[in-house]
Each structure stands twice: as structure tokens, then as C-alpha cells.
Write a protein that holds these residues in place. Structure first.
Motif, PDB file in Angstrom:
ATOM      1  N   ASN A 109       3.585   1.336   1.552  1.00  0.00           N
ATOM      2  CA  ASN A 109       3.422   1.978   2.856  1.00  0.00           C
ATOM      3  C   ASN A 109       4.252   3.246   2.992  1.00  0.00           C
ATOM      4  OD1 ASN A 109       1.718  -0.090   4.017  1.00  0.00           O
ATOM      5  ND2 ASN A 109       3.519  -1.393   4.079  1.00  0.00           N
ATOM      6  N   ASP A 110       5.221   3.438   2.109  1.00  0.00           N
ATOM      7  CA  ASP A 110       6.152   4.559   2.231  1.00  0.00           C
ATOM      8  C   ASP A 110       5.465   5.862   1.831  1.00  0.00           C
ATOM      9  OD1 ASP A 110       8.261   6.373   2.155  1.00  0.00           O
ATOM     10  OD2 ASP A 110       9.675   4.927   1.305  1.00  0.00           O
ATOM     11  N   ARG A 111       5.349   6.768   2.803  1.00  0.00           N
ATOM     12  CA  ARG A 111       4.660   8.042   2.553  1.00  0.00           C
ATOM     13  C   ARG A 111       5.308   8.864   1.442  1.00  0.00           C
ATOM     14  NH1 ARG A 111       6.543  10.335   8.262  1.00  0.00           N
ATOM     15  NH2 ARG A 111       6.396   8.111   8.607  1.00  0.00           N
ATOM     16  N   ALA A 112       6.602   8.632   1.192  1.00  0.00           N
ATOM     17  CA  ALA A 112       7.312   9.402   0.186  1.00  0.00           C
ATOM     18  C   ALA A 112       6.763   9.154  -1.218  1.00  0.00           C
ATOM     19  CB  ALA A 112       8.797   9.079   0.222  1.00  0.00           C
ATOM     20  N   LEU A 113       6.043   8.053  -1.402  1.00  0.00           N
ATOM     21  CA  LEU A 113       5.461   7.736  -2.706  1.00  0.00           C
ATOM     22  C   LEU A 113       4.004   8.165  -2.811  1.00  0.00           C
ATOM     23  CD1 LEU A 113       6.904   4.153  -3.376  1.00  0.00           C
ATOM     24  CD2 LEU A 113       7.914   6.375  -3.905  1.00  0.00           C
ATOM     25  N   ASN A 114       3.549   8.988  -1.885  1.00  0.00           N
ATOM     26  CA  ASN A 114       2.140   9.373  -1.859  1.00  0.00           C
ATOM     27  C   ASN A 114       1.670  10.012  -3.160  1.00  0.00           C
ATOM     28  OD1 ASN A 114       1.661   8.401   0.678  1.00  0.00           O
ATOM     29  ND2 ASN A 114       1.706  10.384   1.714  1.00  0.00           N
ATOM     30  N   ALA A 115       2.555  10.736  -3.842  1.00  0.00           N
ATOM     31  CA  ALA A 115       2.161  11.388  -5.098  1.00  0.00           C
ATOM     32  C   ALA A 115       1.712  10.361  -6.133  1.00  0.00           C
ATOM     33  CB  ALA A 115       3.322  12.216  -5.649  1.00  0.00           C
ATOM     34  N   VAL A 116       2.237   9.152  -6.016  1.00  0.00           N
ATOM     35  CA  VAL A 116       1.862   8.067  -6.925  1.00  0.00           C
ATOM     36  C   VAL A 116       0.782   7.185  -6.304  1.00  0.00           C
ATOM     37  CG1 VAL A 116       2.690   6.040  -8.177  1.00  0.00           C
ATOM     38  CG2 VAL A 116       4.136   8.067  -8.007  1.00  0.00           C
ATOM     39  N   THR A 117       1.009   6.738  -5.079  1.00  0.00           N
ATOM     40  CA  THR A 117       0.101   5.773  -4.457  1.00  0.00           C
ATOM     41  C   THR A 117      -1.272   6.350  -4.147  1.00  0.00           C
ATOM     42  OG1 THR A 117       1.017   6.298  -2.268  1.00  0.00           O
ATOM     43  CG2 THR A 117       2.017   4.458  -3.463  1.00  0.00           C
ATOM     44  N   ALA A 118      -1.363   7.674  -4.020  1.00  0.00           N
ATOM     45  CA  ALA A 118      -2.655   8.288  -3.724  1.00  0.00           C
ATOM     46  C   ALA A 118      -3.612   8.207  -4.906  1.00  0.00           C
ATOM     47  CB  ALA A 118      -2.461   9.750  -3.313  1.00  0.00           C
ATOM     48  N   GLN A 119      -3.081   8.016  -6.102  1.00  0.00           N
ATOM     49  CA  GLN A 119      -3.949   8.001  -7.279  1.00  0.00           C
ATOM     50  C   GLN A 119      -3.984   6.661  -8.007  1.00  0.00           C
ATOM     51  OE1 GLN A 119      -2.500  10.592 -10.492  1.00  0.00           O
ATOM     52  NE2 GLN A 119      -0.529  10.770  -9.440  1.00  0.00           N
ATOM     53  N   MET A 120      -3.173   5.676  -7.545  1.00  0.00           N
ATOM     54  CA  MET A 120      -3.137   4.385  -8.218  1.00  0.00           C
ATOM     55  C   MET A 120      -3.229   3.242  -7.215  1.00  0.00           C
ATOM     56  SD  MET A 120      -0.266   5.011 -11.217  1.00  0.00           S
ATOM     57  CE  MET A 120      -1.138   4.031 -12.439  1.00  0.00           C
ATOM     58  N   ARG A 121      -3.688   2.086  -7.696  1.00  0.00           N
ATOM     59  CA  ARG A 121      -3.831   0.898  -6.848  1.00  0.00           C
ATOM     60  C   ARG A 121      -2.721  -0.097  -7.146  1.00  0.00           C
ATOM     61  NH1 ARG A 121      -9.349  -1.737  -8.295  1.00  0.00           N
ATOM     62  NH2 ARG A 121      -9.025  -2.917  -6.381  1.00  0.00           N
ATOM     63  N   SER A 122      -2.278  -0.787  -6.124  1.00  0.00           N
ATOM     64  CA  SER A 122      -1.316  -1.868  -6.297  1.00  0.00           C
ATOM     65  C   SER A 122      -2.067  -3.126  -6.718  1.00  0.00           C
ATOM     66  CB  SER A 122      -0.566  -2.122  -4.988  1.00  0.00           C
ATOM     67  OG  SER A 122       0.059  -3.398  -5.001  1.00  0.00           O
ATOM     68  N   THR A 123      -1.600  -3.763  -7.794  1.00  0.00           N
ATOM     69  CA  THR A 123      -2.251  -5.008  -8.204  1.00  0.00           C
ATOM     70  C   THR A 123      -2.044  -6.103  -7.166  1.00  0.00           C
ATOM     71  OG1 THR A 123      -0.277  -5.675  -9.467  1.00  0.00           O
ATOM     72  CG2 THR A 123      -2.001  -4.477 -10.656  1.00  0.00           C
ATOM     73  N   GLN A 124      -0.909  -6.077  -6.469  1.00  0.00           N
ATOM     74  CA  GLN A 124      -0.644  -7.092  -5.454  1.00  0.00           C
ATOM     75  C   GLN A 124      -1.592  -6.928  -4.281  1.00  0.00           C
ATOM     76  OE1 GLN A 124       1.403  -9.610  -5.831  1.00  0.00           O
ATOM     77  NE2 GLN A 124       1.069 -10.514  -3.816  1.00  0.00           N
ATOM     78  N   GLY A 125      -1.792  -5.690  -3.855  1.00  0.00           N
ATOM     79  CA  GLY A 125      -2.695  -5.445  -2.743  1.00  0.00           C
ATOM     80  C   GLY A 125      -4.141  -5.739  -3.087  1.00  0.00           C
ATOM     81  N   ALA A 126      -4.519  -5.503  -4.357  1.00  0.00           N
ATOM     82  CA  ALA A 126      -5.906  -5.670  -4.763  1.00  0.00           C
ATOM     83  C   ALA A 126      -6.235  -7.089  -5.202  1.00  0.00           C
ATOM     84  CB  ALA A 126      -6.238  -4.694  -5.896  1.00  0.00           C
ATOM     85  N   ALA A 127      -5.257  -7.782  -5.819  1.00  0.00           N
ATOM     86  CA  ALA A 127      -5.588  -9.072  -6.425  1.00  0.00           C
ATOM     87  C   ALA A 127      -4.470 -10.103  -6.285  1.00  0.00           C
ATOM     88  CB  ALA A 127      -5.919  -8.873  -7.905  1.00  0.00           C
ATOM     89  N   GLY A 128      -3.585  -9.925  -5.325  1.00  0.00           N
ATOM     90  CA  GLY A 128      -2.485 -10.861  -5.154  1.00  0.00           C
ATOM     91  C   GLY A 128      -2.719 -11.831  -4.015  1.00  0.00           C
TER      92      GLY A 128
END
Length: 342
Positions: free
Chosen positions: A273-292
Motif C-alpha cells: 500500500n505504500d506509495r513510496a514503492l510505486n516504482a516496484v509495485t506498479a510493474q509487479m504483483r504480490s504473490t500474497q495478494g494474488a494467491a495467499g
């Protein structure tokens, strides 16, 4: 006998009947109370404010003590305030407050309701794990054995010290034929590694690396990163400037990766949720969010409150994601199984 029966019945009847009577008396009392709409206006305002904070968290500015990032780090925990407001609304006998509490309930469920469901699947062809082992870990050998027991094909470790590296190497040698340590991060693999190199995340020393893992179902670029820590200080608030700078550099490196299948393992010192990581989170998926299943909180290990240890993927399909049992570290290890050929 008849008198005894009447006396027994008058003593209150069954438990279900008594509960029903109390509820009816409560509702009857509220129907006749003209103040139920006027009372609890402050509680109603607090409920609306809570809903707005969760709904508009991205608009909270970071200029003052990085307040926005601090809020986003612990955003799911704002839901703890909802039952408190609900109880106070009942105590105040306020219909206005009760209705207002429905707003933060709806917002919280919209944001995090999906994490309450079990999205774990079966199958997959590669198991990965990551663990910040803690530089002050009193039992590095035991920690190594614990994470190796997870069955991970590829294992990333962060916060490695110079004296502890040989201990981890020895403990993991029987399970992992290939490994590389770059600075304070390392990667252990059952499959051959190539293209191993440090990744510059603008720190002046090495806390990130990349390698190509030659898995049976194809090559995948694996990144390991330990972003700088954040601090909460009274005079400065949530200090994370160096973390944010490193996150941008890591995002640039991942974006420039030539392989289409990418996996990021590490301690990012920030949540999805931290906007400061947008450079990473905008292009990758969290395995926990997708399949946890659940939030997958990983820190602190004694009472996990945030998931700052991440497994993220691009061009790879998450199948399942979970946290591992506590080791000698202050972080929990996290693992995931993914499908390279989707």
C-alpha cells in the motif's frame, strides 16, 4: 404441582427466550427514544473521518513526516477502530452513529476484504522463499535449516554479516548446489545461476543483486533486495527518504530487465500500500495478494503487524503464498510457489 410449574416458568424461561426478550426490550426502548438521531454526532463524525482516511489515503501528503506512507504501512489496522466505534454507538444508543459506522466498514472491506478469502491454488513448478535473517541472529545455523526445510528451490537471505555468511553457506550446502552472496544479500538455488551481479540501489554499498535461474521450465530473472530501514521519530515523523530513493533505483533496474519472467525477493521495508514503492509495485504483483490466504504479515516476528518482506512477480503466475514459522530473526520468512509456464 401446578403452583410449582408456574413458579418455574416465571423464573425467566429458557436462555433463548430471555435473550429474545432483552432484544425486544432494547428495540422497544429505542423506538420510543426521540434522541437516538441527535446523540452520537461526534461518533458519527469520527466514523466518517475514518472512512475518508482509508478511502483517500493516497491523498495524505508526505511533506510532513511522511505521514502518508506511515498511514499506508499500517492501513489494515485502522479496521481495529471500527468495532470500537460500533460498541460506543450502542452504548450511546445512537442510530446516527450506527449508520455512520457502515461507511468505514464498507471501505475497509473494499480495500482488504479480498485478503480474507483463501486464494491458494495447487500446482506450480518453482518454490521460492525469502528471509531477513537479522544481523544479530543468535542461531544462524538453525535459521538456515528452518528455511531450507520449507522446500524452496530458490532461497534469498538478507542482512547477512561477514561472519555469518560461512555459517549459512555450510548449513545450506547440502540442499543448494548453487549460491552467490553480494554484499549483505545472498541467493541459494537448486538450479544453476548465471548473470549474477550486484544491483545499485544508491546506497554506496551492496544490498541488492540479480541472477538468472535456469529452472527446468525456463529461465527466470531473480532479484534480491534489502531496502533501507525506515524510522518513526517524534521530531521527524516517518523518515524514509533513503528507502524511497532506493526503491526508485530498484524499480528502474527491474524495468530494464531483458528477461520477461521476473521474481523479486526481499525485505522492502514497506507494504504494497505504500506509495513510496510505486516504482516496484506498479510493474509487479504480490504473490500474497494474488494467491495467499490472509494478510501474510511478516514483521515483527513476535507480533506481526505489517508485510514488509515481499515476493513479487512479473510474467510469472502465482499459485500459492504463505509465511513460514518463526526463526531466530525478528522477521518471519515468506514463501510462494509459482508457475513459470502459464
Amino acid at each position: 404441582m401446578a403452583q410449582a410449574y408456574v413458579a418455574e416458568t416465571d423464573n425467566g424461561g429458557s436462555g433463548a427466550e430471555r435473550r429474545g426478550s432483552r432484544l425486544r426490550r432494547l428495540l422497544d426502548g429505542w423506538r420510543g427514544d426521540r434522541g437516538i438521531w441527535r446523540r452520537g454526532l461526534i461518533l458519527a463524525a469520527l466514523a466518517i473521518l475514518l472512512a475518508l482516511v482509508m478511502l483517500l489515503h493516497a491523498q495524505i501528503p508526505n511533506k510532513i513526516g511522511n505521514l502518508g506512507s506511515l498511514t499506508e504501512t499500517f492501513l489494515p489496522w485502522l479496521g481495529v477502530l471500527i468495532p470500537i466505534l460500533l460498541i460506543l454507538a450502542f452504548v450511546r444508543k445512537s442510530a446516527t452513529a450506527l449508520i455512520a459506522v457502515l461507511l468505514p466498514v464498507s471501505v475497509w472491506l473494499n480495500l482488504f476484504g479480498g485478503l480474507l478469502t483463501d486464494k491458494t491454488g495447487s500446482g506450480g513448478d518453482l518454490t521460492v522463499a525469502t528471509h531477513n535473517v537479522n544481523a544479530d541472529n543468535p542461531d544462524p545455523s538453525g535459521t538456515a535449516r528452518d528455511v531450507a526445510a520449507s522446500g524452496a528451490d530458490v532461497l534469498a537471505l538478507e542482512e547477512l554479516t561477514q561472519t555469518a555468511v560461512p555459517v549459512y553457506e555450510k548449513a545450506l550446502a547440502a540442499t543448494y548446489k548453487y549460491h552467490s552472496v553480494q554484499g549483505t544479500v545472498g541467493l541459494w538455488s537448486k538450479y544453476p545461476l548465471s548473470g549474477v551481479k550486484p544491483v545499485d540501489i544508491k546506497l554506496g554499498w551492496v544490498r541488492a543483486m540479480r541472477a538468472t535461474v535456469a529452472a527446468p521450465d525456463g529461465q527466470v530473472a531473480v532479484y534480491v533486495a534489502h531496502l533501507p530501514s525506515v524510522r518513526v521519530k517524534l521530531e521527524a515523523g516517518f523518515t524514509a527518504r533513503q528507502r524511497d530513493k532506493s526503491a526508485d533505483a530498484l524499480g528502474e533496474a527491474i524495468g530494464a530487465e531483458k528477461l520477461s519472467r521476473k521474481i523479486l525477493l526481499g525485505d522492502l521495508n514497506g507494504t504494497m500500500n505504500d506509495r513510496a514503492l510505486n516504482a516496484v509495485t506498479a510493474q509487479m504483483r504480490s504473490t500474497q495478494g494474488a494467491a495467499g490466504s490472509g494478510f501474510g504479515f511478516s514483521w515483527p516476528a513476535s507480533f506481526p503487524m505489517a508485510r514488509i518482506d515481499q515476493i513479487m512477480v512479473q510474467g510469472v503466475e502465482p499459485v500459492t503464498s504463505w509465511t513460514l514459522p518463526q526463526t531466530g530473526s525478528d522477521h518471519l520468512p515468506v514463501a510462494a510457489r509459482v508457475k513459470l509456464n502459464s
